[in-house]
Design a protein around this motif. Structure first.
Motif, mmCIF file in Angstrom:
data_model
loop_
_atom_site.group_PDB
_atom_site.id
_atom_site.type_symbol
_atom_site.label_atom_id
_atom_site.label_comp_id
_atom_site.label_asym_id
_atom_site.label_seq_id
_atom_site.Cartn_x
_atom_site.Cartn_y
_atom_site.Cartn_z
ATOM 1 N N GLN A 126 0.825 -1.207 0.000
ATOM 2 C CA GLN A 126 0.000 0.000 0.000
ATOM 3 C C GLN A 126 0.860 1.258 0.000
ATOM 4 O OE1 GLN A 126 -3.353 0.595 -0.126
ATOM 5 N NE2 GLN A 126 -3.721 -1.573 -0.507
ATOM 6 N N ALA A 127 1.938 1.236 0.770
ATOM 7 C CA ALA A 127 2.813 2.415 0.836
ATOM 8 C C ALA A 127 3.491 2.664 -0.499
ATOM 9 C CB ALA A 127 3.850 2.229 1.942
ATOM 10 N N GLN A 128 3.948 1.613 -1.145
ATOM 11 C CA GLN A 128 4.561 1.783 -2.458
ATOM 12 C C GLN A 128 3.571 2.330 -3.474
ATOM 13 O OE1 GLN A 128 6.449 -2.086 -3.359
ATOM 14 N NE2 GLN A 128 8.396 -0.980 -3.372
ATOM 15 N N ALA A 129 2.321 1.872 -3.384
ATOM 16 C CA ALA A 129 1.318 2.263 -4.379
ATOM 17 C C ALA A 129 0.824 3.684 -4.197
ATOM 18 C CB ALA A 129 0.137 1.293 -4.320
ATOM 19 N N CYS A 130 0.948 4.248 -2.987
ATOM 20 C CA CYS A 130 0.337 5.557 -2.734
ATOM 21 C C CYS A 130 1.111 6.697 -3.376
ATOM 22 C CB CYS A 130 0.186 5.792 -1.238
ATOM 23 S SG CYS A 130 1.700 6.283 -0.381
ATOM 24 N N GLY A 131 2.384 6.500 -3.690
ATOM 25 C CA GLY A 131 3.167 7.528 -4.370
ATOM 26 C C GLY A 131 3.787 8.578 -3.477
ATOM 27 N N LEU A 132 3.545 8.508 -2.173
ATOM 28 C CA LEU A 132 4.079 9.523 -1.252
ATOM 29 C C LEU A 132 5.084 8.949 -0.263
ATOM 30 C CD1 LEU A 132 0.860 11.608 -0.472
ATOM 31 C CD2 LEU A 132 2.723 12.199 -2.016
ATOM 32 N N VAL A 133 5.384 7.655 -0.387
ATOM 33 C CA VAL A 133 6.329 7.008 0.515
ATOM 34 C C VAL A 133 7.502 6.491 -0.310
ATOM 35 C CG1 VAL A 133 6.687 5.187 2.228
ATOM 36 C CG2 VAL A 133 4.449 6.329 2.056
ATOM 37 N N ARG A 134 8.692 6.902 0.081
ATOM 38 C CA ARG A 134 9.897 6.455 -0.612
ATOM 39 C C ARG A 134 10.669 5.521 0.305
ATOM 40 N NH1 ARG A 134 14.914 10.331 -2.296
ATOM 41 N NH2 ARG A 134 15.051 10.407 -0.028
#
Length: 549
Positions: A126-134
């Motif tokens: 989910q974090a990878q998919a959201c676009g705001l977490v690197r």
């Protein structure tokens, strides 16, 4: 990346928050920040998305509600083992049952067992998919500097030393937190006498999905054993062993030990290891622009499911406060309430689980004798069942003594959750301050909604009216009208008057008061409450003042 003298690399990241640790707590914080539009960089020592072990398996219903809003609860509920019954045995006799009732309309079971590594994989996706977490895997953080204006997180990466700079850092780097140690923050507490061997195994067993705890069973005399399921044909057993036991000796006898617990069934051992519990709490959860969360801030024994669940609530408490301060919506003093609220919660959990471990794994022969006497008495007298401490299971900690809470019935607690049409009440409320009006019995929901909508000059833009089961649901303007079909969302409020709830972004009730008749009075109450919340006055009450009754 730009080179700096000495061969290191400097990352001038666009992320306002650097998160150290990609466990459940760190990734929950990243996703909650992302829901507020805040970017983050997550530094993780591992090169894989998960720890690969079951570890913290029990997810409590309120945490499951939060994970549902993050998009990962459906798989947890589908593939995990839901349970609402705990059985406790003394020797060969069933001693007592702990039941956690469910009611009509509840979306989430009291507890679901699901392996931590799968929770981490779901959060990571989910974090990878959201676009705001690197994500930056393969980074070992060595130190954190805080110059008052920003933090510099030093890490050893695949290509050498790195520095990641940001306004704030969250250290969710576990019980051995280098960040906590580097900041000189004491981590006081004690190590329990109990050492345990844990085994995850696959087997098709004719057992219910329930928690089973044995004191002094015939198949493991003088010790305690815990067993529960964590998914289809997936089981876990924890055996208490001697503090100085040879781990290899027990591992060599693992098949025989399993047969003692479950009988003659075909099994496949997935993993096994030993561990010792600790009960510790950091002396402070923040220092300057650095915040501790999860095991970096507190650690408890697993008998009560208070580890990962409370760590995820750390993330929920901190994320909205950071987001509001970064957006200029709140004074920086709001961040001080993270330590106040969550350290009080942690101290409570340490106290509760400490009492459990002192009962379950006494440090002396005299303690064992006293414990067994309690168990023997409870075996013949149901009135003594309450003397048996088999683990008080996790419940969210109420912030009744917080400066963000206006004293009153229900204030400081989580607002109940349940279905309201196509989604849930907390899904409507989470992420910002909300005004929730609840009409009393026989009151006009349309009139209550009109009164709420007419209160102008309020910075809280979310206004909702929650109608009791017997009430009609009117069309309204200026508020969103929701229907509590089962009464689970409104039943905790007295029905003789209309109520106004001011709900925080983490779904805790900041205030619960009778809804004023005039718009001006409503606006004044809301304005005072939000002004206090967004620019709190400290010092605040002590941890002891916040302990639940």
């Amino acid at each position: 990346m730009i080179e700096r003298p000495g061969g290191g690399r400097v990352s001038t990241t666009e992320s306002p928050v650097v998160i150290i640790g990609a466990g459940p707590v760190g990734m929950t914080a990243a996703l909650l920040l992302a829901r507020q539009g805040v970017r983050s960089t997550v530094l993780e020592r591992r090169t894989t998305p998960s720890c690969g072990q079951s570890r913290a398996v029990t997810v409590q219903r309120d945490v499951l509600s939060l994970l549902d809003r993050l998009g990962v609860a459906a798989e947890i509920m589908r593939d995990g083992a839901s349970w609402s019954l705990g059985r406790t045995y003394f020797r060969e006799r069933e001693l007592l049952q702990l039941r956690f009732p469910t009611s009509e309309g509840e979306l989430y079971p009291p507890f679901v067992n699901f392996p931590q590594f799968r929770t981490e994989e779901l959060l990571h996706a989910q974090a990878q998919a959201c676009g705001l977490v690197r994500f930056r895997h393969g980074r070992t953080v060595t130190s954190v500097d805080d110059d008052g204006d920003e933090v510099a997180v030093h890490a050893d990466g695949p290509d050498g030393p790195e520095i990641h700079r940001a306004p704030y850092a969250i250290a969710a780097d576990g019980i051995g937190s280098r960040v906590r140690g580097g900041l000189g923050i004491a981590y006081s507490g004690w190590q329990t006498e109990g050492r345990f061997l844990v085994c995850d195994f696959a087997a098709d067993l004719p057992f219910s999905r329930e928690r089973r705890l044995w004191f002094d069973p015939p198949f493991h005399p003088g010790r305690i054993v815990l067993m529960h399921s964590f998914g289809p044909d997936r089981w876990r057993v924890d055996w208490q062993i001697e503090p100085d036991a040879d781990e290899n000796d027990y591992l060599a006898r693992l098949d025989d030990m399993l047969r003692g617990v479950i009988g003659e069934h075909e099994t496949r051992i997935l993993r096994a290891n030993t561990y010792t519990f600790q009960q510790r709490c950091a002396e402070r959860f923040s220092q300057g622009r650095v915040f501790l969360a999860g095991d970096a801030a507190h650690v408890v024994s697993p008998f009560g499911a208070r580890g990962m669940n409370s760590g995820i609530e750390d993330a929920d408490n901190l994320a909205w406060k950071l987001a509001f301060v970064l957006a200029g919506r709140a004074d920086a003093a709001l961040l001080d309430t993270y330590d106040l609220e969550r350290r009080a919660a942690a101290e409570h959990h340490v106290e509760v689980t400490g009492a459990t471990m002192r009962f379950m794994t006494p440090a002396s022969a005299e303690g064992v004798t006293r414990r067994d006497a309690v168990l023997a008495a409870a075996a013949t007298d149901p009135a003594r069942h309450s003397d048996v401490d088999s683990g008080r299971l996790y419940e969210p900690f109420p912030y009744v003594g917080s400066p963000l809470t206006v004293p009153g019935d229900g204030a400081g607690t989580l607002v109940p959750d349940g279905p309201t049409g196509t989604t849930t009440l907390r899904a409507h409320l989470a992420g910002d301050f909300s005004l929730l009006a609840v009409p009393g019995h026989g009151a006009s929901a349309r009139e209550v909604a009109r009164r709420l909508a007419s209160a102008t000059a309020i910075i809280a833009s979310r206004r909702l009216t929650l109608v009791r089961p017997e009430g009609p649901v009117p069309d309204t303007t200026g508020t969103t009208t929701l229907h509590d079909r089962t009464g689970t969302l409104t039943g905790w409020l007295p029905d003789h008057t209309d109520h106004l709830l001011i709900v925080r972004p983490d779904c805790y009730v900041a205030a619960c008061v009778p809804l004023p008749r005039s718009a001006a009075e409503t606006a004044a109450i809301v304005t005072r409450t939000l002004a206090t919340a967004l620019s709190p006055s400290l010092p605040a009450p002590s941890a002891a003042d916040q302990m639940p009754v």
